[in-house]
Motif scaffolding. Structure first.
Motif, PDB file in Angstrom:
ATOM      1  N   LEU A 124     -16.300  64.917 -48.511  1.00  0.00           N
ATOM      2  CA  LEU A 124     -17.325  64.106 -49.154  1.00  0.00           C
ATOM      3  C   LEU A 124     -17.475  62.779 -48.415  1.00  0.00           C
ATOM      4  CD1 LEU A 124     -16.414  64.602 -52.921  1.00  0.00           C
ATOM      5  CD2 LEU A 124     -18.048  65.890 -51.549  1.00  0.00           C
ATOM      6  N   ALA A 125     -18.597  62.111 -48.620  1.00  0.00           N
ATOM      7  CA  ALA A 125     -18.808  60.810 -47.989  1.00  0.00           C
ATOM      8  C   ALA A 125     -17.759  59.808 -48.445  1.00  0.00           C
ATOM      9  CB  ALA A 125     -20.215  60.303 -48.315  1.00  0.00           C
ATOM     10  N   SER A 126     -17.279  59.962 -49.664  1.00  0.00           N
ATOM     11  CA  SER A 126     -16.270  59.045 -50.210  1.00  0.00           C
ATOM     12  C   SER A 126     -14.849  59.503 -49.927  1.00  0.00           C
ATOM     13  CB  SER A 126     -16.454  58.927 -51.731  1.00  0.00           C
ATOM     14  OG  SER A 126     -16.321  60.205 -52.350  1.00  0.00           O
ATOM     15  N   GLY A 127     -14.684  60.622 -49.228  1.00  0.00           N
ATOM     16  CA  GLY A 127     -13.351  61.158 -48.974  1.00  0.00           C
ATOM     17  C   GLY A 127     -12.516  60.251 -48.082  1.00  0.00           C
ATOM     18  N   ARG A 128     -11.195  60.335 -48.260  1.00  0.00           N
ATOM     19  CA  ARG A 128     -10.309  59.517 -47.434  1.00  0.00           C
ATOM     20  C   ARG A 128      -8.906  60.105 -47.449  1.00  0.00           C
ATOM     21  NH1 ARG A 128      -8.396  53.989 -50.602  1.00  0.00           N
ATOM     22  NH2 ARG A 128      -7.135  55.029 -52.175  1.00  0.00           N
ATOM     23  N   THR A 129      -8.151  59.766 -46.412  1.00  0.00           N
ATOM     24  CA  THR A 129      -6.727  60.081 -46.335  1.00  0.00           C
ATOM     25  C   THR A 129      -5.983  58.796 -46.029  1.00  0.00           C
ATOM     26  OG1 THR A 129      -7.052  62.364 -45.595  1.00  0.00           O
ATOM     27  CG2 THR A 129      -4.939  61.341 -45.085  1.00  0.00           C
ATOM     28  N   ARG A 130      -4.953  58.507 -46.808  1.00  0.00           N
ATOM     29  CA  ARG A 130      -4.068  57.370 -46.569  1.00  0.00           C
ATOM     30  C   ARG A 130      -2.655  57.914 -46.420  1.00  0.00           C
ATOM     31  NH1 ARG A 130      -8.324  55.575 -45.970  1.00  0.00           N
ATOM     32  NH2 ARG A 130      -9.323  53.730 -46.840  1.00  0.00           N
ATOM     33  N   SER A 131      -1.992  57.555 -45.321  1.00  0.00           N
ATOM     34  CA  SER A 131      -0.649  58.051 -45.042  1.00  0.00           C
ATOM     35  C   SER A 131       0.215  56.907 -44.543  1.00  0.00           C
ATOM     36  CB  SER A 131      -0.714  59.175 -43.999  1.00  0.00           C
ATOM     37  OG  SER A 131       0.566  59.678 -43.706  1.00  0.00           O
ATOM     38  N   MET A 132       1.310  56.630 -45.255  1.00  0.00           N
ATOM     39  CA  MET A 132       2.199  55.529 -44.886  1.00  0.00           C
ATOM     40  C   MET A 132       3.544  55.700 -45.590  1.00  0.00           C
ATOM     41  SD  MET A 132       0.347  52.500 -47.114  1.00  0.00           S
ATOM     42  CE  MET A 132      -1.307  53.186 -46.963  1.00  0.00           C
ATOM     43  N   PRO A 133       4.582  54.996 -45.132  1.00  0.00           N
ATOM     44  CA  PRO A 133       5.864  55.054 -45.833  1.00  0.00           C
ATOM     45  C   PRO A 133       5.716  54.557 -47.271  1.00  0.00           C
ATOM     46  CG  PRO A 133       6.127  54.090 -43.657  1.00  0.00           C
ATOM     47  CD  PRO A 133       4.656  54.179 -43.906  1.00  0.00           C
ATOM     48  N   VAL A 134       6.574  55.037 -48.135  1.00  0.00           N
ATOM     49  CA  VAL A 134       6.509  54.663 -49.549  1.00  0.00           C
ATOM     50  C   VAL A 134       6.641  53.161 -49.727  1.00  0.00           C
ATOM     51  CG1 VAL A 134       7.735  54.883 -51.757  1.00  0.00           C
ATOM     52  CG2 VAL A 134       7.252  56.920 -50.387  1.00  0.00           C
ATOM     53  N   ARG A 135       7.470  52.498 -48.909  1.00  0.00           N
ATOM     54  CA  ARG A 135       7.628  51.040 -49.034  1.00  0.00           C
ATOM     55  C   ARG A 135       6.287  50.336 -48.851  1.00  0.00           C
ATOM     56  NH1 ARG A 135       7.193  49.583 -43.856  1.00  0.00           N
ATOM     57  NH2 ARG A 135       8.070  50.942 -42.252  1.00  0.00           N
ATOM     58  N   ALA A 136       5.444  50.860 -47.936  1.00  0.00           N
ATOM     59  CA  ALA A 136       4.120  50.263 -47.728  1.00  0.00           C
ATOM     60  C   ALA A 136       3.197  50.592 -48.891  1.00  0.00           C
ATOM     61  CB  ALA A 136       3.522  50.760 -46.417  1.00  0.00           C
ATOM     62  N   TRP A 137       3.292  51.806 -49.421  1.00  0.00           N
ATOM     63  CA  TRP A 137       2.490  52.172 -50.586  1.00  0.00           C
ATOM     64  C   TRP A 137       2.814  51.252 -51.764  1.00  0.00           C
ATOM     65  CZ3 TRP A 137      -1.765  54.747 -51.116  1.00  0.00           C
ATOM     66  CH2 TRP A 137      -2.080  55.862 -50.340  1.00  0.00           C
ATOM     67  N   ARG A 138       4.063  50.907 -51.949  1.00  0.00           N
ATOM     68  CA  ARG A 138       4.448  50.072 -53.085  1.00  0.00           C
ATOM     69  C   ARG A 138       3.838  48.682 -52.999  1.00  0.00           C
ATOM     70  NH1 ARG A 138      10.776  52.106 -52.929  1.00  0.00           N
ATOM     71  NH2 ARG A 138      10.454  54.017 -54.158  1.00  0.00           N
ATOM     72  N   ARG A 152       0.885  48.248 -51.757  1.00  0.00           N
ATOM     73  CA  ARG A 152      -0.556  48.426 -51.896  1.00  0.00           C
ATOM     74  C   ARG A 152      -0.881  49.385 -53.041  1.00  0.00           C
ATOM     75  NH1 ARG A 152      -2.501  49.910 -45.869  1.00  0.00           N
ATOM     76  NH2 ARG A 152      -4.513  49.906 -46.948  1.00  0.00           N
ATOM     77  N   ALA A 153       0.004  49.410 -54.029  1.00  0.00           N
ATOM     78  CA  ALA A 153      -0.135  50.386 -55.116  1.00  0.00           C
ATOM     79  C   ALA A 153      -1.432  50.213 -55.893  1.00  0.00           C
ATOM     80  CB  ALA A 153       1.058  50.291 -56.063  1.00  0.00           C
ATOM     81  N   ALA A 154      -2.001  49.020 -55.815  1.00  0.00           N
ATOM     82  CA  ALA A 154      -3.246  48.790 -56.546  1.00  0.00           C
ATOM     83  C   ALA A 154      -4.369  49.691 -56.037  1.00  0.00           C
ATOM     84  CB  ALA A 154      -3.661  47.326 -56.430  1.00  0.00           C
ATOM     85  N   GLU A 155      -4.243  50.149 -54.774  1.00  0.00           N
ATOM     86  CA  GLU A 155      -5.255  51.065 -54.239  1.00  0.00           C
ATOM     87  C   GLU A 155      -5.262  52.367 -55.030  1.00  0.00           C
ATOM     88  OE1 GLU A 155      -5.000  51.826 -50.114  1.00  0.00           O
ATOM     89  OE2 GLU A 155      -4.914  49.717 -49.534  1.00  0.00           O
ATOM     90  N   GLY A 156      -4.053  52.795 -55.390  1.00  0.00           N
ATOM     91  CA  GLY A 156      -3.922  53.977 -56.225  1.00  0.00           C
ATOM     92  C   GLY A 156      -4.607  55.194 -55.638  1.00  0.00           C
ATOM     93  N   VAL A 157      -5.016  56.080 -56.533  1.00  0.00           N
ATOM     94  CA  VAL A 157      -5.724  57.292 -56.155  1.00  0.00           C
ATOM     95  C   VAL A 157      -6.685  57.615 -57.290  1.00  0.00           C
ATOM     96  CG1 VAL A 157      -3.844  58.703 -57.089  1.00  0.00           C
ATOM     97  CG2 VAL A 157      -5.473  59.729 -55.517  1.00  0.00           C
ATOM     98  N   GLY A 158      -7.885  57.992 -56.937  1.00  0.00           N
ATOM     99  CA  GLY A 158      -8.896  58.229 -57.958  1.00  0.00           C
ATOM    100  C   GLY A 158      -8.760  59.593 -58.610  1.00  0.00           C
ATOM    101  N   ASP A 159      -9.829  60.010 -59.275  1.00  0.00           N
ATOM    102  CA  ASP A 159      -9.797  61.279 -59.997  1.00  0.00           C
ATOM    103  C   ASP A 159     -10.553  62.383 -59.263  1.00  0.00           C
ATOM    104  OD1 ASP A 159     -12.349  60.371 -60.343  1.00  0.00           O
ATOM    105  OD2 ASP A 159     -12.295  60.355 -62.538  1.00  0.00           O
TER     106      ASP A 159
END
Length: 273
Positions: A241-255, A257-264
């Motif tokens: 989809l046009a809105s599609g995305r992949t984010r890949s990073m170590p968990v420490r970096a995710w923590r 940026r956790a506000a980014e979260g993941v949609g539905d």
């Protein structure tokens, strides 16, 4: 109902011809777009090759999860390649509920009666509600039955969310496993996450799994809490989809940026090193 015109598929030879002595039909595994249940749709010609669209348009017999959603896909196909028969004349058979809700494994389901039209020379399409049938979706029992009946099984080219997510994740594509859904119970889910992480780190085998979209955030938070800081977590959502995305990073970096979260939107999660 007359049979559709012969259609040539890559490496498959011509479709069965009409008349006495014709060959049995084939089972065609027909991928569909990944936008089922999404608010937006991608033009079907952007995600399915012309040969796949042409093959789908030539069929008049189908096995699927849900007839209504298949008809919606066929309507999109018809806009590119006119169907061999109107949608109302398509012969569509739904898989039993226990198969498409609980999966093919262990149900003892015999799909051979669904393939009788192939013995009369008709090609039959197998479709799921998103992506490639029989891969993270129902359909394996139908393919297995086709082999048992001596029918040719032809996978057509199209999107598979698992392979797209794996390719975009940066995790090892040489050694990976898809493990389906994780437990919903919090304690059992945490235990499962840690077991998969241990396997991923020990064997270098990327672990892929999915969740019902409205539970994406709950799973995402559980992953951030249970995984080790250096474990790599990849989240792919809305693929193609046009809105599609992949984010890949170590968990420490995710923590951080956790506000980014993941949609539905439909998502594939992967962990590894």
């Amino acid at each position: 109902m007359t049979q559709s015109p012969a259609t040539t598929l890559p490496n498959a030879g011509p479709a069965p011809s009409d008349g006495p002595g014709r060959r049995p039909g084939r089972l065609l595994l027909v991928p569909v777009p990944l936008d089922f249940g999404c608010d937006e749709q991608v033009p079907i010609a952007q995600v399915l090759p012309g040969a796949t669209l042409e093959a789908a348009a030539s069929l008049q017999h189908w096995i699927c999860e849900n007839a209504k959603s298949l008809r919606a896909v066929l309507k999109r196909v018809d806009a590119i390649h006119p169907l061999a028969a109107p949608i109302q004349q398509q012969v569509i058979t739904e898989l039993p509920r226990e198969v498409h809700k609980k999966g093919d494994a262990g149900t003892g389901f015999d799909a051979r009666p669904l393939l009788q039209a192939a013995l009369a020379g008709h090609d039959i399409g197998l479709a799921s509600e998103a992506g490639m049938p029989a891969v993270a979706d129902p359909g394996a029992s139908v393919a297995r039955a086709a082999h048992a009946m001596g029918l040719e099984v032809i996978p057509l080219v199209g999107p598979s969310s698992l392979l797209l997510a794996l390719a975009a994740s940066g995790l090892g594509g040489q050694n990976f496993a898809f493990v389906g859904y994780l437990p919903q119970d919090g304690a059992a889910r945490t235990q499962r996450i840690r077991a998969l992480e241990s396997l991923a780190l020990r064997e270098g085998q990327a672990q892929l799994f999915i969740e019902t979209p409205y539970r994406n955030m709950a799973l995402f938070q559980a992953l951030l809490q249970a995984l080790q800081p250096e474990t790599r977590l990849s989240v792919s959502s809305g693929l193609t989809l046009a809105s599609g995305r992949t984010r890949s990073m170590p968990v420490r970096a995710w923590r951080q940026r956790a506000a980014e979260g993941v949609g539905d939107a439909p998502a594939v999660f992967a962990i590894g090193r």
